[in-house]
Design a protein around this motif. Structure first.
Motif, PDB file in Angstrom:
ATOM      1  N   ASP A 163      -5.378   3.472   1.450  1.00  0.00           N
ATOM      2  CA  ASP A 163      -5.172   2.204   2.168  1.00  0.00           C
ATOM      3  C   ASP A 163      -4.631   2.445   3.579  1.00  0.00           C
ATOM      4  OD1 ASP A 163      -5.983   0.750   0.022  1.00  0.00           O
ATOM      5  OD2 ASP A 163      -4.152  -0.422  -0.180  1.00  0.00           O
ATOM      6  N   PHE A 164      -3.598   3.266   3.663  1.00  0.00           N
ATOM      7  CA  PHE A 164      -2.939   3.547   4.941  1.00  0.00           C
ATOM      8  C   PHE A 164      -2.779   5.049   5.072  1.00  0.00           C
ATOM      9  CE2 PHE A 164      -1.469  -0.722   3.923  1.00  0.00           C
ATOM     10  CZ  PHE A 164      -1.698  -1.382   5.125  1.00  0.00           C
ATOM     11  N   PRO A 165      -3.852   5.747   5.492  1.00  0.00           N
ATOM     12  CA  PRO A 165      -3.760   7.205   5.551  1.00  0.00           C
ATOM     13  C   PRO A 165      -2.702   7.685   6.549  1.00  0.00           C
ATOM     14  CG  PRO A 165      -5.877   6.403   6.398  1.00  0.00           C
ATOM     15  CD  PRO A 165      -5.168   5.225   5.852  1.00  0.00           C
ATOM     16  N   ALA A 166      -2.375   6.883   7.576  1.00  0.00           N
ATOM     17  CA  ALA A 166      -1.367   7.305   8.560  1.00  0.00           C
ATOM     18  C   ALA A 166      -0.033   6.670   8.218  1.00  0.00           C
ATOM     19  CB  ALA A 166      -1.801   6.896   9.960  1.00  0.00           C
ATOM     20  N   ARG A 167       1.052   7.393   8.500  1.00  0.00           N
ATOM     21  CA  ARG A 167       2.378   6.885   8.153  1.00  0.00           C
ATOM     22  C   ARG A 167       2.906   5.884   9.171  1.00  0.00           C
ATOM     23  NH1 ARG A 167       1.992  11.897   6.295  1.00  0.00           N
ATOM     24  NH2 ARG A 167       2.920  12.389   4.281  1.00  0.00           N
ATOM     25  N   TRP A 168       2.476   5.983  10.431  1.00  0.00           N
ATOM     26  CA  TRP A 168       3.129   5.198  11.472  1.00  0.00           C
ATOM     27  C   TRP A 168       2.866   3.705  11.359  1.00  0.00           C
ATOM     28  CZ3 TRP A 168       0.267   2.313  14.894  1.00  0.00           C
ATOM     29  CH2 TRP A 168      -1.094   2.611  14.991  1.00  0.00           C
ATOM     30  N   ASN A 169       1.719   3.331  10.739  1.00  0.00           N
ATOM     31  CA  ASN A 169       1.418   1.897  10.671  1.00  0.00           C
ATOM     32  C   ASN A 169       1.399   1.381   9.233  1.00  0.00           C
ATOM     33  OD1 ASN A 169      -0.905   2.997   9.689  1.00  0.00           O
ATOM     34  ND2 ASN A 169      -2.302   1.850  10.986  1.00  0.00           N
ATOM     35  N   LYS A 170       1.948   2.149   8.310  1.00  0.00           N
ATOM     36  CA  LYS A 170       1.948   1.729   6.908  1.00  0.00           C
ATOM     37  C   LYS A 170       3.183   0.866   6.658  1.00  0.00           C
ATOM     38  CE  LYS A 170       1.977   3.837   2.313  1.00  0.00           C
ATOM     39  NZ  LYS A 170       3.391   3.909   1.937  1.00  0.00           N
ATOM     40  N   PRO A 171       3.014  -0.327   6.043  1.00  0.00           N
ATOM     41  CA  PRO A 171       4.180  -1.176   5.801  1.00  0.00           C
ATOM     42  C   PRO A 171       5.253  -0.403   5.029  1.00  0.00           C
ATOM     43  CG  PRO A 171       2.157  -2.333   5.214  1.00  0.00           C
ATOM     44  CD  PRO A 171       1.768  -0.919   5.534  1.00  0.00           C
ATOM     45  N   VAL A 172       6.508  -0.501   5.456  1.00  0.00           N
ATOM     46  CA  VAL A 172       7.553   0.334   4.842  1.00  0.00           C
ATOM     47  C   VAL A 172       7.794  -0.026   3.378  1.00  0.00           C
ATOM     48  CG1 VAL A 172       8.763   0.873   6.995  1.00  0.00           C
ATOM     49  CG2 VAL A 172       9.417  -1.173   5.680  1.00  0.00           C
ATOM     50  N   ASP A 173       7.360  -1.237   2.971  1.00  0.00           N
ATOM     51  CA  ASP A 173       7.587  -1.626   1.580  1.00  0.00           C
ATOM     52  C   ASP A 173       6.354  -1.421   0.702  1.00  0.00           C
ATOM     53  OD1 ASP A 173       6.232  -3.655   2.934  1.00  0.00           O
ATOM     54  OD2 ASP A 173       7.223  -5.281   1.843  1.00  0.00           O
ATOM     55  N   SER A 174       5.338  -0.690   1.183  1.00  0.00           N
ATOM     56  CA  SER A 174       4.245  -0.359   0.260  1.00  0.00           C
ATOM     57  C   SER A 174       4.632   0.938  -0.443  1.00  0.00           C
ATOM     58  CB  SER A 174       2.894  -0.260   0.956  1.00  0.00           C
ATOM     59  OG  SER A 174       2.980   0.517   2.101  1.00  0.00           O
ATOM     60  N   ALA A 175       4.793   0.819  -1.758  1.00  0.00           N
ATOM     61  CA  ALA A 175       5.457   1.890  -2.511  1.00  0.00           C
ATOM     62  C   ALA A 175       4.480   2.906  -3.073  1.00  0.00           C
ATOM     63  CB  ALA A 175       6.298   1.265  -3.625  1.00  0.00           C
ATOM     64  N   PHE A 176       3.488   3.288  -2.269  1.00  0.00           N
ATOM     65  CA  PHE A 176       2.582   4.360  -2.695  1.00  0.00           C
ATOM     66  C   PHE A 176       2.435   5.319  -1.521  1.00  0.00           C
ATOM     67  CE2 PHE A 176       0.229   0.452  -1.615  1.00  0.00           C
ATOM     68  CZ  PHE A 176      -0.445   0.861  -0.482  1.00  0.00           C
TER      69      PHE A 176
END
Ligand code: HEC
Length: 224
Positions: A163-176
């Protein structure tokens, strides 16, 4: 638009994607176009999205959340979280009060499975009758009861890490995965979030600084 609708089918509804040329998909897309009649592309629409609310700077307390649940939610959603069916199993009549955990609810890839998102939804919409103008729960109560709900079992979606291969734009509360450097899965799932937001901000700044240095380097090279 079809992809977005199917995102809801596969996550919020924990079901199967609709065929793009199906009657149901055409109906959804037509209804959404109907709703947006006269609204300029890109305009901010009142009622869209989630009202901001403050996340307590601590790990959510699922025990305290369980008490809020018992007092303010169980009457409709059930002590066992299974909600109240409108009809019988298999008759496709849906629910009067939706289940909040178990097999028949949103899966772990749904927006509602993110604690910040669920906290904001609950704070401004639950118990039924609460509104943006007149919330009934404190920020702490909403945060803890949302965590209590999300600590319960629910269906899982495969391949969430893409879903979010990059860390910089991944919602901080997505727990995967992927997780922020030095952060645990538990912190992404139950907070505290302000330190994660700060970590992510620093990451974005470093990426920007790196890109600027690269550009300067390239410019210097071509000037030579
Ligand atoms: C008076 C009945 C009632 C009470 C009390 C109530 N709810 Fe609800 N809840 C509903 C109904 C009805 C819906 C469906 C709303 C809709 O579809 O618009 C809902 C929807 C939800 C959803 C969305 C579920 C989904 O699948 O997207 C969540 C989450 C939720 N409630 C949490 C809570 C929590 C937490 C509490 C206690 C603080 C609570 N509710 C109290 C009636 C209630």
């Amino acid at each position: 638009m079809e992809e977005r609708v199917n995102g809801c089918m596969e996550r919020s509804m924990s079901g199967k994607p609709l065929a793009l040329d199906s009657r149901e998909m055409k109906a959804f897309v037509t209804y959404i176009s109907f709703l947006s009649q006269g609204i300029p592309v890109g305009a901010t629409v009142q009622g869209a999205g989630m009202v901001q609310s403050k996340m307590p700077n601590r790990r959510a307390d699922t025990v305290a959340g369980g008490k809020v649940y018992e007092a303010k939610c169980a009457v409709c959603h059930g002590a066992d979280g299974q909600g109240l069916r409108a009809g019988k199993v298999g008759d496709a009549q849906g629910y009067t009060f939706p289940p909040l955990w178990g097999n028949d609810t949103f899966n772990n890839g749904a927006g509602m499975n993110r604690l910040i998102m669920a906290t904001r939804f609950i704070k401004h919409n639950m118990p039924l009758g609460a509104s943006h103008e007149a919330p009934q729960l404190s920020d702490d109560e909403a945060y803890d009861v949302a965590a209590f709900m999300l600590s319960k079992p629910r269906p899982t979606k495969a391949n969430l890490e893409v879903d979010f291969p990059a860390r910089w734009n991944k919602p901080v509360d997505s727990a995967f995965p992927p997780y922020l450097l030095g952060a645990t899965p538990d912190q992404h799932r139950f907070g505290p979030y302000p330190p994660l937001v700060e970590k992510q901000k620093q990451m974005v700044e470093q990426l920007k600084a790196g890109a600027a240095a690269e550009r300067a380097n390239a410019a210097a090279k071509s000037a030579r």
